[in-house]
Design an enzyme around this catalytic site. Structure first.
Site, PDB file in Angstrom:
ATOM      1  N   HIS A  82       0.860  -1.196   0.000  1.00  0.00           N
ATOM      2  CA  HIS A  82       0.000   0.000   0.000  1.00  0.00           C
ATOM      3  C   HIS A  82       0.891   1.239   0.000  1.00  0.00           C
ATOM      4  O   HIS A  82       1.320   1.727   1.034  1.00  0.00           O
ATOM      5  CB  HIS A  82      -0.914  -0.038   1.243  1.00  0.00           C
ATOM      6  CG  HIS A  82      -1.907   1.074   1.316  1.00  0.00           C
ATOM      7  ND1 HIS A  82      -3.083   0.976   2.032  1.00  0.00           N
ATOM      8  CD2 HIS A  82      -1.913   2.322   0.774  1.00  0.00           C
ATOM      9  CE1 HIS A  82      -3.771   2.100   1.941  1.00  0.00           C
ATOM     10  NE2 HIS A  82      -3.073   2.949   1.190  1.00  0.00           N
ATOM     11  N   HIS A 118       1.251   4.881  -2.367  1.00  0.00           N
ATOM     12  CA  HIS A 118       0.854   5.761  -3.476  1.00  0.00           C
ATOM     13  C   HIS A 118       2.126   6.437  -3.978  1.00  0.00           C
ATOM     14  O   HIS A 118       2.773   7.157  -3.216  1.00  0.00           O
ATOM     15  CB  HIS A 118      -0.134   6.820  -3.002  1.00  0.00           C
ATOM     16  CG  HIS A 118      -1.370   6.235  -2.394  1.00  0.00           C
ATOM     17  ND1 HIS A 118      -2.539   6.077  -3.100  1.00  0.00           N
ATOM     18  CD2 HIS A 118      -1.625   5.761  -1.147  1.00  0.00           C
ATOM     19  CE1 HIS A 118      -3.456   5.541  -2.314  1.00  0.00           C
ATOM     20  NE2 HIS A 118      -2.933   5.332  -1.126  1.00  0.00           N
ATOM     21  N   HIS A 131      -9.608   1.157  -1.025  1.00  0.00           N
ATOM     22  CA  HIS A 131      -9.523   1.764   0.297  1.00  0.00           C
ATOM     23  C   HIS A 131     -10.925   1.674   0.912  1.00  0.00           C
ATOM     24  O   HIS A 131     -11.906   2.081   0.275  1.00  0.00           O
ATOM     25  CB  HIS A 131      -9.132   3.237   0.191  1.00  0.00           C
ATOM     26  CG  HIS A 131      -7.673   3.478  -0.096  1.00  0.00           C
ATOM     27  ND1 HIS A 131      -7.012   2.905  -1.148  1.00  0.00           N
ATOM     28  CD2 HIS A 131      -6.755   4.240   0.563  1.00  0.00           C
ATOM     29  CE1 HIS A 131      -5.742   3.315  -1.129  1.00  0.00           C
ATOM     30  NE2 HIS A 131      -5.557   4.120  -0.095  1.00  0.00           N
ATOM     31  N   GLU A 164     -11.125   3.377   6.240  1.00  0.00           N
ATOM     32  CA  GLU A 164     -10.016   4.207   6.736  1.00  0.00           C
ATOM     33  C   GLU A 164     -10.628   5.221   7.705  1.00  0.00           C
ATOM     34  O   GLU A 164     -10.275   5.263   8.877  1.00  0.00           O
ATOM     35  CB  GLU A 164      -9.317   4.914   5.564  1.00  0.00           C
ATOM     36  CG  GLU A 164      -8.211   5.878   5.998  1.00  0.00           C
ATOM     37  CD  GLU A 164      -7.530   6.608   4.828  1.00  0.00           C
ATOM     38  OE1 GLU A 164      -8.065   6.558   3.692  1.00  0.00           O
ATOM     39  OE2 GLU A 164      -6.478   7.232   5.067  1.00  0.00           O
ATOM     40  N   ASP A 170       1.901   3.948   2.808  1.00  0.00           N
ATOM     41  CA  ASP A 170       0.855   4.821   2.246  1.00  0.00           C
ATOM     42  C   ASP A 170       1.417   6.011   1.461  1.00  0.00           C
ATOM     43  O   ASP A 170       1.539   5.922   0.235  1.00  0.00           O
ATOM     44  CB  ASP A 170      -0.104   5.290   3.359  1.00  0.00           C
ATOM     45  CG  ASP A 170      -1.497   5.625   2.841  1.00  0.00           C
ATOM     46  OD1 ASP A 170      -1.773   5.401   1.647  1.00  0.00           O
ATOM     47  OD2 ASP A 170      -2.321   6.108   3.645  1.00  0.00           O
ATOM     48  N   ASP A 171       1.734   7.097   2.144  1.00  0.00           N
ATOM     49  CA  ASP A 171       2.276   8.309   1.498  1.00  0.00           C
ATOM     50  C   ASP A 171       3.474   8.779   2.321  1.00  0.00           C
ATOM     51  O   ASP A 171       3.404   9.780   3.041  1.00  0.00           O
ATOM     52  CB  ASP A 171       1.205   9.397   1.453  1.00  0.00           C
ATOM     53  CG  ASP A 171      -0.036   8.939   0.712  1.00  0.00           C
ATOM     54  OD1 ASP A 171      -0.005   8.916  -0.521  1.00  0.00           O
ATOM     55  OD2 ASP A 171      -1.020   8.563   1.387  1.00  0.00           O
TER      56      ASP A 171
HETATM   57  N1  HPA Z   1      -6.626   7.389   1.552  1.00  0.00           N
HETATM   58  C1  HPA Z   1      -7.310   7.739   0.479  1.00  0.00           C
HETATM   59  N2  HPA Z   1      -6.747   8.243  -0.595  1.00  0.00           N
HETATM   60  C2  HPA Z   1      -5.411   8.380  -0.617  1.00  0.00           C
HETATM   61  C3  HPA Z   1      -4.652   8.040   0.466  1.00  0.00           C
HETATM   62  C4  HPA Z   1      -5.286   7.496   1.609  1.00  0.00           C
HETATM   63  O1  HPA Z   1      -4.676   7.131   2.626  1.00  0.00           O
HETATM   64  N3  HPA Z   1      -3.368   8.318   0.128  1.00  0.00           N
HETATM   65  C5  HPA Z   1      -3.382   8.794  -1.128  1.00  0.00           C
HETATM   66  N4  HPA Z   1      -4.630   8.844  -1.585  1.00  0.00           N
HETATM   67 ZN    ZN Z   2      -3.719   4.803   0.704  1.00  0.00          ZN
END
Ligand code: HPA
Ligand code: ZN
Length: 331
Positions: A14, A16, A194, A197, A275-276
């Protein structure tokens, strides 16, 4: 524990790629491409990266992506992430990209995918790192837009293993994208989304029952439904959990309150991911370390989390065996 985590071979499921854009590359691309960014210096950036929820992050994340223009920019973005994989001993990675973020600014789909793909090919040649690409639809946009994007992806079917769903979750449930996911399934793509969350468990049920997904991205809200927990355990549906992200976006207020250890102890198929990472203060190992410093995770827990990732990845059974053996040899 730090050394144990550092040297342990890991997989990431996971990530991006646009979320791995470090401020240094953002500044240099902004200058090269003559794109205005709302920051004077790195200090400014750090101040701006103070999020209150998912949307407050997404606004800044999409603005950052504006500096990406050429194929080389996407190559450099991906290559920088690969160097972090090398640093953190991530030997397999499955990366998300958001084509609509770029096609809506007039950047060709081909520019994006070929830049990413060439970097991943070189990563395999130079470091032996294996990878898969997953294309995500932005759920705040319409299903029609997703369908158009899906048509573009068909020309790159060999390069894209799966389809995902990201962006603003609340108010954009999986049911909004039933048709395009059905098409993706018919075309043989792996499916992820997703879900859970920030939004409630109904989003996870929809992702499972209406989109027929193979993995849930995040899914930390599952803990609010005993019935769902039982099902996730029974079916061993993978959850790609992103601890640093959950803290930075205030899904949990502290690492001590994070529920990953509870989910693991319950018997769920949970994994750790970044994630990011450029926005959430750290790559793979930092996520593990933050957990270890705050939760009673044992070495066995860490091993379980890492093996879950390899087993839940979209690689062949042979390669899974090879990687699991590598983990066992290391242990
Ligand atoms: N959630 C939803 N969209 C996203 C995320 C996330 O954690 N990171 C990048 N786009
Ligand atoms: Zn994500």
């Amino acid at each position: 524990m730090k050394e144990f985590i550092q040297l342990l071979p890991k997989a990431e499921l996971h990530l991006h790629i646009e979320g791995s854009l470090e401020p240094e590359l953002m500044f240099s691309l902004a200058k090269k491409n003559k794109i205005e960014i709302p920051y004077k210096n790195i200090e400014d950036v750090r101040t701006a990266y103070n999020f209150t929820n998912l949307q407050s992050f997404l606004d800044i994340y999409y603005a950052g992506a504006n500096v990406l223009i050429t194929k080389q920019d996407f190559y450099d973005l991906t290559w920088d992430y690969i160097l972090r994989c090398v640093e953190d001993n991530v030997i397999h990675t499955e990366i998300f990209f958001d084509p609509q973020t770029h096609t809506h600014r007039g950047i060709a789909f081909e520019t994006v995918i070929t830049g990413i793909k060439e970097a991943l090919n070189d990563a395999h040649k130079k470091f032996g790192i294996t990878s898969n690409i997953i294309m995500c639809f932005l759920r705040h946009l319409s299903q029609e837009d997703a369908l158009e994007t899906f048509e573009m992806a068909l020309d790159y079917k060999d390069d894209i293993i799966g389809i995902g769903l990201d962006s603003s979750e609340i108010g954009n449930p999986p049911s909004k994208f039933e048709e395009v996911f059905k098409k993706a399934k018919e075309e043989g793509f792996k499916l992820v989304a997703h879900a859970g969350e920030e939004a409630d468990v109904s989003y996870i049920y929809e992702a499972l029952d209406l989109l027929d997904i193979h993995r849930i991205d995040h899914g930390v809200q599952s803990i609010n439904s005993e019935e769902l927990m039982e099902r996730l355990k029974e079916e061993q549906i993978p959850l790609t959990v992103c601890p640093n992200s959950n803290i930075e976006l205030k899904v949990f207020q502290t690492y001590k309150e994070h529920n990953i250890k509870n989910m693991l102890d319950y018997g769920l198929n949970v994994t750790v991911n970044s994630d990011d990472p450029a926005y959430f203060k750290g790559y793979m190992n930092k996520n593990f370390l933050n957990l270890c410093e705050n939760l009673p995770l044992t070495k066995e827990d860490i091993i379980k989390l890492v093996k879950n990732s390899f087993r839940s990845s979209f690689i062949s059974d042979e390669l899974k065996e090879k990687y699991l053996k590598k983990v066992d040899e290391y242990i």
